[in-house]
Design an enzyme around this catalytic site. Structure first.
Site, mmCIF file in Angstrom:
data_model
loop_
_atom_site.group_PDB
_atom_site.id
_atom_site.type_symbol
_atom_site.label_atom_id
_atom_site.label_comp_id
_atom_site.label_asym_id
_atom_site.label_seq_id
_atom_site.Cartn_x
_atom_site.Cartn_y
_atom_site.Cartn_z
ATOM 1 N N LEU A 13 16.119 18.771 24.575
ATOM 2 C CA LEU A 13 16.600 17.575 24.399
ATOM 3 C C LEU A 13 17.717 17.107 25.600
ATOM 4 C CD1 LEU A 13 16.781 17.290 20.425
ATOM 5 C CD2 LEU A 13 14.936 16.618 21.956
ATOM 6 N N GLY A 17 13.073 15.539 28.015
ATOM 7 C CA GLY A 17 12.645 15.873 26.672
ATOM 8 C C GLY A 17 12.619 14.610 25.967
ATOM 9 N N ARG A 36 18.011 24.407 22.106
ATOM 10 C CA ARG A 36 19.001 25.588 22.079
ATOM 11 C C ARG A 36 20.155 25.242 21.253
ATOM 12 N NH1 ARG A 36 21.248 28.395 27.117
ATOM 13 N NH2 ARG A 36 22.051 26.284 27.653
ATOM 14 N N THR A 37 20.985 24.184 21.852
ATOM 15 C CA THR A 37 22.147 23.815 21.137
ATOM 16 C C THR A 37 21.506 22.806 20.012
ATOM 17 O OG1 THR A 37 23.195 23.896 23.218
ATOM 18 C CG2 THR A 37 24.339 22.776 21.599
ATOM 19 N N VAL A 77 12.737 22.443 29.512
ATOM 20 C CA VAL A 77 13.884 22.838 29.998
ATOM 21 C C VAL A 77 14.197 23.403 31.252
ATOM 22 C CG1 VAL A 77 14.238 23.950 27.184
ATOM 23 C CG2 VAL A 77 13.108 25.253 29.102
ATOM 24 N N ALA A 79 13.905 25.226 34.501
ATOM 25 C CA ALA A 79 13.033 26.081 35.022
ATOM 26 C C ALA A 79 13.683 27.560 35.290
ATOM 27 C CB ALA A 79 12.320 25.672 36.329
ATOM 28 N N SER A 131 6.114 13.933 36.727
ATOM 29 C CA SER A 131 6.878 12.996 37.668
ATOM 30 C C SER A 131 7.213 11.606 37.258
ATOM 31 C CB SER A 131 6.108 12.925 39.074
ATOM 32 O OG SER A 131 6.645 12.353 40.043
ATOM 33 N N GLY A 133 10.735 10.817 36.807
ATOM 34 C CA GLY A 133 12.069 10.736 36.249
ATOM 35 C C GLY A 133 12.159 10.167 34.889
ATOM 36 N N LYS A 186 2.167 19.608 41.566
ATOM 37 C CA LYS A 186 3.247 18.989 41.532
ATOM 38 C C LYS A 186 4.315 19.361 42.814
ATOM 39 C CE LYS A 186 7.023 16.659 39.904
ATOM 40 N NZ LYS A 186 8.017 17.104 39.791
ATOM 41 N N HIS A 189 3.073 17.276 45.749
ATOM 42 C CA HIS A 189 3.129 16.006 45.342
ATOM 43 C C HIS A 189 4.750 15.776 45.934
ATOM 44 C CE1 HIS A 189 5.866 13.519 42.897
ATOM 45 N NE2 HIS A 189 5.004 12.490 42.718
ATOM 46 N N ASN A 190 5.767 16.734 45.448
ATOM 47 C CA ASN A 190 7.154 16.678 45.926
ATOM 48 C C ASN A 190 7.208 16.669 47.379
ATOM 49 O OD1 ASN A 190 7.346 16.570 43.082
ATOM 50 N ND2 ASN A 190 9.510 17.776 43.178
ATOM 51 N N GLU A 193 6.349 13.755 49.087
ATOM 52 C CA GLU A 193 7.418 12.800 48.661
ATOM 53 C C GLU A 193 8.478 12.844 49.978
ATOM 54 O OE1 GLU A 193 8.806 12.495 44.633
ATOM 55 O OE2 GLU A 193 10.977 12.569 45.365
ATOM 56 N N TYR A 194 8.825 14.105 50.161
ATOM 57 C CA TYR A 194 9.798 14.259 51.336
ATOM 58 C C TYR A 194 9.164 13.670 52.653
ATOM 59 C CZ TYR A 194 12.551 18.106 49.311
ATOM 60 O OH TYR A 194 13.560 18.833 48.809
HETATM 61 P P1 NBP Z 1 17.741 19.918 32.517
HETATM 62 O O1 NBP Z 1 16.930 20.650 33.635
HETATM 63 O O2 NBP Z 1 19.075 19.679 32.602
HETATM 64 O O3 NBP Z 1 17.636 21.361 31.351
HETATM 65 C C1 NBP Z 1 18.296 20.807 30.070
HETATM 66 C C2 NBP Z 1 17.597 21.380 29.011
HETATM 67 O O4 NBP Z 1 17.499 23.065 29.249
HETATM 68 C C3 NBP Z 1 18.772 21.485 27.760
HETATM 69 O O5 NBP Z 1 17.485 21.359 26.627
HETATM 70 C C4 NBP Z 1 19.306 22.988 27.782
HETATM 71 O O6 NBP Z 1 19.527 23.346 26.517
HETATM 72 C C5 NBP Z 1 18.139 23.896 28.086
HETATM 73 N N1 NBP Z 1 18.487 25.025 28.760
HETATM 74 C C6 NBP Z 1 19.226 25.400 29.964
HETATM 75 BR BR1 NBP Z 1 19.939 24.093 30.836
HETATM 76 N N2 NBP Z 1 19.545 26.535 29.992
HETATM 77 C C7 NBP Z 1 18.831 27.220 29.057
HETATM 78 C C8 NBP Z 1 18.645 28.490 28.641
HETATM 79 N N3 NBP Z 1 19.276 29.566 29.242
HETATM 80 N N4 NBP Z 1 17.843 28.764 27.624
HETATM 81 C C9 NBP Z 1 17.406 27.706 26.876
HETATM 82 N N5 NBP Z 1 17.593 26.470 27.156
HETATM 83 C C10 NBP Z 1 18.192 26.170 27.993
HETATM 84 O O7 NBP Z 1 16.871 18.954 31.716
HETATM 85 P P2 NBP Z 1 16.097 17.670 32.582
HETATM 86 O O8 NBP Z 1 16.557 16.885 33.450
HETATM 87 O O9 NBP Z 1 15.490 17.135 31.037
HETATM 88 O O10 NBP Z 1 14.831 18.587 32.921
HETATM 89 C C11 NBP Z 1 13.801 19.324 31.954
HETATM 90 C C12 NBP Z 1 13.004 20.012 32.963
HETATM 91 O O11 NBP Z 1 11.879 19.109 33.381
HETATM 92 C C13 NBP Z 1 13.651 20.620 34.354
HETATM 93 O O12 NBP Z 1 12.493 21.988 34.360
HETATM 94 C C14 NBP Z 1 13.520 19.692 35.412
HETATM 95 O O13 NBP Z 1 13.349 20.481 36.500
HETATM 96 C C15 NBP Z 1 12.197 19.114 35.091
HETATM 97 N N6 NBP Z 1 12.068 17.679 35.469
HETATM 98 C C16 NBP Z 1 13.047 16.846 35.623
HETATM 99 C C17 NBP Z 1 13.103 15.541 36.109
HETATM 100 C C18 NBP Z 1 14.131 14.696 36.053
HETATM 101 O O14 NBP Z 1 14.150 13.497 36.856
HETATM 102 N N7 NBP Z 1 15.506 15.153 35.441
HETATM 103 C C19 NBP Z 1 11.941 15.266 36.336
HETATM 104 C C20 NBP Z 1 10.726 15.932 36.586
HETATM 105 C C21 NBP Z 1 10.812 17.121 35.994
HETATM 106 P P3 NBP Z 1 20.882 23.139 25.988
HETATM 107 O O15 NBP Z 1 21.098 21.594 25.567
HETATM 108 O O16 NBP Z 1 21.477 23.938 24.753
HETATM 109 O O17 NBP Z 1 22.199 23.207 27.163
#
Ligand code: NBP
Length: 485
Positions: A13, A17, A36-37, A77, A79, A131, A133, A186, A189-190, A193-194
Site C-alpha cells: 500500500l 499499490g 506488511r505493516t 512492493v 523489488a 509504467s 508513476g 519494461k 522501455h526505461n 526513456e533514458y
Molecule cells: P516502494 O517501492 O516504496 O515499496 C513500498 C512497499 O514495499 C510497502 O508496501 C512496503 O511495506 C513494502 N516493503 C518494503 Br519497502 N520492504 C519490504 C519487505 N522486506 N517485505 C515486505 N514488504 C516490503 O513502493 P512504490 O513506490 O509504490 O513501488 C512499488 C513497486 O512498483 C516497486 O517495485 C517500484 O519499483 C515499482 N514502481 C514504482 C513506480 C513509482 O513511480 N513509484 C513506478 C513503476 C513501478 P511497508 O509499508 O510495510 O514498509
C-alpha cells in the site's frame, strides 16, 4: 467462514499499490488490500478508500480467503527479496491455477526464475511492467504483462480496463510474452526513456549555447515540434519546464545542479545489450552521459584548463538550423527505438519468447513516460510485417531517416565544430552509417587479431572456414584457441 468477495488482491500500500487499487475500484472490480505493516490497511480503508467497494485483510491467509477463484494476487512492493518473501507466504494459501502477479520493478532474471519455480507448483506467475508513476497508476498506466500465458485470460479484463488508452481507444496493455518477457520489455522501455531524455537535453544545449536562444524561444520550438512527428509527453514537458520561471522571474531550469541521478534500469539495459552483443549504443551513451554529468567537480576543473573551439556560436540561418535540429532529433529517436527492438528480438531468441512487437509499441503508446505519436508508426510497421528484421527496414522509417539524414549530419557536424557534446545524436548517426555499410573495417581488425594472437579470420570468398596467416614470417602456423582479445 470468510466469503470470497474480491476479484483481485493487492499487496503493497505505497504510492503505486494504493493508486492501482483505486483505479481498479473505479473500473468496478472489488479489490482486497493488504500490506506488511497492517496499520496501513486500516489507514487506507478509513481515508483514500472510504466509501468504495475496497476491502482489507490483516494477514496473507485472510487475503487469500477473500479472493474469488482462481485467486489473483498482485504485488506492488519493493523489488527483490520482499517479492520472494511474499510468494513464500502466499503459497500455503493458494491452490493450483491461482495467479501471482509482480507489478514492481523487478529485474527480469528474477521473473524468469519465479515463473519457472511457480509453474512447478501449479501456480501461474505474471511479471508485469507498470509504467506511468503515481498518476499513471491512478488513471491509466502502461502495463506490460508477461509470464505464464494461462494467466492472461483471467487477468486481461482487469488489466485492459485499468490501463491507459491510446488516442484510438486501444488499451495500452497486451500480453508481452513468456516468463520474464514483461519485465524485460519494461527494462528496455526505461532504457529508451533514458535515450529520449538525453536526445532532448542535447538539443536544448545546442539551442542554448550554439544558437543563443532564450528560454521562451526554446519553449516555442518545443511547442511547435509537439504538433508534428515529434509529438510526445517528453517534448511537451520540456516545453513547460523551459517556460517555468522561478519567483525572481528567471528560468528555474538554469538553477538546477547539472548532475543526473539514475535508479539503474538504463544501466541494466546497457549491460544486457553488451551481454547479448547487440549495439544499443544510444541508451549506452545516455547512461554514460548521466555518469559524466555526475562528475561535476572534475568537469569544473576541466572547464578551466581544457580548450575547445574558439567560435562556439552558430553563425548561419537559425531558423533553418532549428528545422535541421528537429529532423536530427527525430532520426536519432528512430535509431534508438530500432536498437531497442533489436535487443528485444535477440532476448526473445535467447529465451525462446514469442514477443508481441506491435503490442509492445501499442503498450508504450499511452500511459508511460515515452508515450508519443511516433509509437503508432512502430505498431503499424510490426502489424504490416510481424517478422520485420529491423525497424529501419520498414518503408516508413527507411524514408524518414533517409529524408532527415542530411540535416542530421549538418547538426552533428556543427555541434562538433562548436564543441557542444552530442553523444546520443552522434552515436545514432554512427550506428546508422555503420548499419548501412556492407563493408566495415573489421577485415583489418581480424587481420590484426590474427597477426598478434593467431585468432584466425574468414575469407569473404569462403565464410565459415578459419584461416591463419604467418604475417611476419617469424610466427608459427598454429592458431590460438584460448588467448582472448
Ligand atoms: P516502494 O517501492 O516504496 O515499496 C513500498 C512497499 O514495499 C510497502 O508496501 C512496503 O511495506 C513494502 N516493503 C518494503 Br519497502 N520492504 C519490504 C519487505 N522486506 N517485505 C515486505 N514488504 C516490503 O513502493 P512504490 O513506490 O509504490 O513501488 C512499488 C513497486 O512498483 C516497486 O517495485 C517500484 O519499483 C515499482 N514502481 C514504482 C513506480 C513509482 O513511480 N513509484 C513506478 C513503476 C513501478 P511497508 O509499508 O510495510 O514498509
Amino acid at each position: 467462514m470468510t466469503q470470497a468477495v474480491a476479484d483481485i488482491g493487492l499487496i503493497g500500500l505505497a504510492v503505486m499499490g494504493q493508486n492501482l487499487i483505486l483505479n481498479m475500484n473505479d473500473n468496478d472490480f472489488v479489490v482486497c488490500a493488504y500490506n506488511r505493516t497492517t496499520s496501513k490497511v486500516d489507514h487506507f480503508l478509513e481515508n483514500e478508500a472510504k466509501g468504495t467497494k475496497i476491502v482489507g485483510a490483516h494477514s496473507v491467509e485472510e487475503l487469500c480467503a477473500k479472493l474469488k477463484r482462481p485467486r489473483k494476487v498482485m504485488l506492488l512492493v519493493k523489488a527483490g527479496s520482499a517479492v520472494d518473501n511474499f510468494i513464500e507466504q502466499l503459497l500455503p494459501h493458494l491452490e493450483k491455477g491461482d495467479i501471482i502477479i509482480d507489478g514492481g520493478n523487478s529485474h527480469f532474471p528474477d521473473s524468469i526464475r519465479r515463473c519457472k519455480d511457480l509453474q512447478e507448483k501449479g501456480i501461474l506467475f505474471v511479471g508485469s511492467g507498470v509504467s506511468g508513476g503515481e498518476e499513471g497508476a491512478r488513471y491509466g498506466p502502461s502495463l506490460m504483462p508477461g509470464g505464464n500465458q494461462e494467466a492472461w485470460e483471467h487477468i486481461k479484463p482487469i488489466f485492459q480496463a485499468i490501463s491507459a488508452k491510446a488516442p484510438d481507444g486501444a488499451p495500452c496493455c497486451d500480453w508481452v510474452g513468456e516468463t520474464g518477457a514483461g519485465h524485460y520489455v519494461k527494462m528496455v522501455h526505461n532504457g529508451i526513456e533514458y535515450g529520449d531524455m538525453q536526445l532532448i537535453c542535447e538539443v536544448y544545449q545546442i539551442m542554448k549555447e550554439g544558437l543563443g536562444l532564450s528560454h521562451d524561444e526554446m519553449a516555442d520550438v518545443f511547442e511547435e515540434w509537439n504538433k508534428g512527428e515529434l509529438d510526445s509527453f517528453l517534448i511537451e514537458i520540456t516545453r513547460d519546464i523551459l517556460r517555468y520561471k522561478d519567483t525572481d522571474g528567471k528560468p528555474l531550469v538554469e538553477k538546477i545542479r547539472d548532475t543526473a541521478g539514475q535508479k539503474g534500469t538504463g544501466k541494466w539495459t546497457g549491460i544486457d545489450s553488451l551481454d547479448r552483443g547487440i549495439p544499443v549504443t544510444l541508451i549506452g551513451e545516455a547512461v554514460y552521459a548521466r555518469c559524466l554529468s555526475s562528475l561535476k567537480d572534475e568537469r569544473t576543473r576541466a572547464s578551466k584548463i581544457l580548450s575547445g573551439p574558439k567560435d562556439a556560436k552558430y553563425n548561419g540561418d537559425k531558423k533553418e538550423f532549428l528545422d535541421q535540429l528537429g529532423q536530427a532529433l527525430y532520426a536519432a529517436k528512430i535509431v534508438s527505438y530500432a536498437q531497442g527492438f533489436m535487443l528485444m528480438r535477440q532476448a526473445a531468441k535467447d529465451y525462446g519468447w514469442k514477443l508481441n512487437n506491435a503490442g509492445i509499441a501499442l503498450m508504450w503508446r499511452g500511459g508511460c513516460i515515452i508515450r508519443s505519436a511516433f509509437l503508432g508508426k512502430i505498431r503499424d510497421a510490426y502489424n504490416t510485417n510481424p517478422e520485420l528484421e529491423n525497424l529501419l527496414f520498414d518503408p516508413f522509417f527507411q524514408e524518414a531517416t533517409g529524408k532527415a539524414q542530411s540535416a542530421w549530419r549538418s547538426v552533428v557536424a556543427n555541434a562538433v565544430s562548436m564543441g557542444i557534446p552530442t553523444p546520443a545524436l552522434s552515436t545514432a548517426l554512427n550506428f546508422y552509417d555503420g548499419l548501412r555499410h556492407e563493408m566495415l573495417p573489421a577485415n583489418l581488425l581480424q587481420a590484426q587479431r590474427d597477426y598478434f594472437g593467431a585468432h584466425t579470420y574468414e575469407l569473404l570468398s569462403n565464410p565459415g572456414h578459419a584461416v591463419h596467416t604467418n604475417w611476419t614470417g617469424r610466427g608459427g602456423n598454429v592458431s590460438a584457441s584460448t588467448y582472448d582479445a
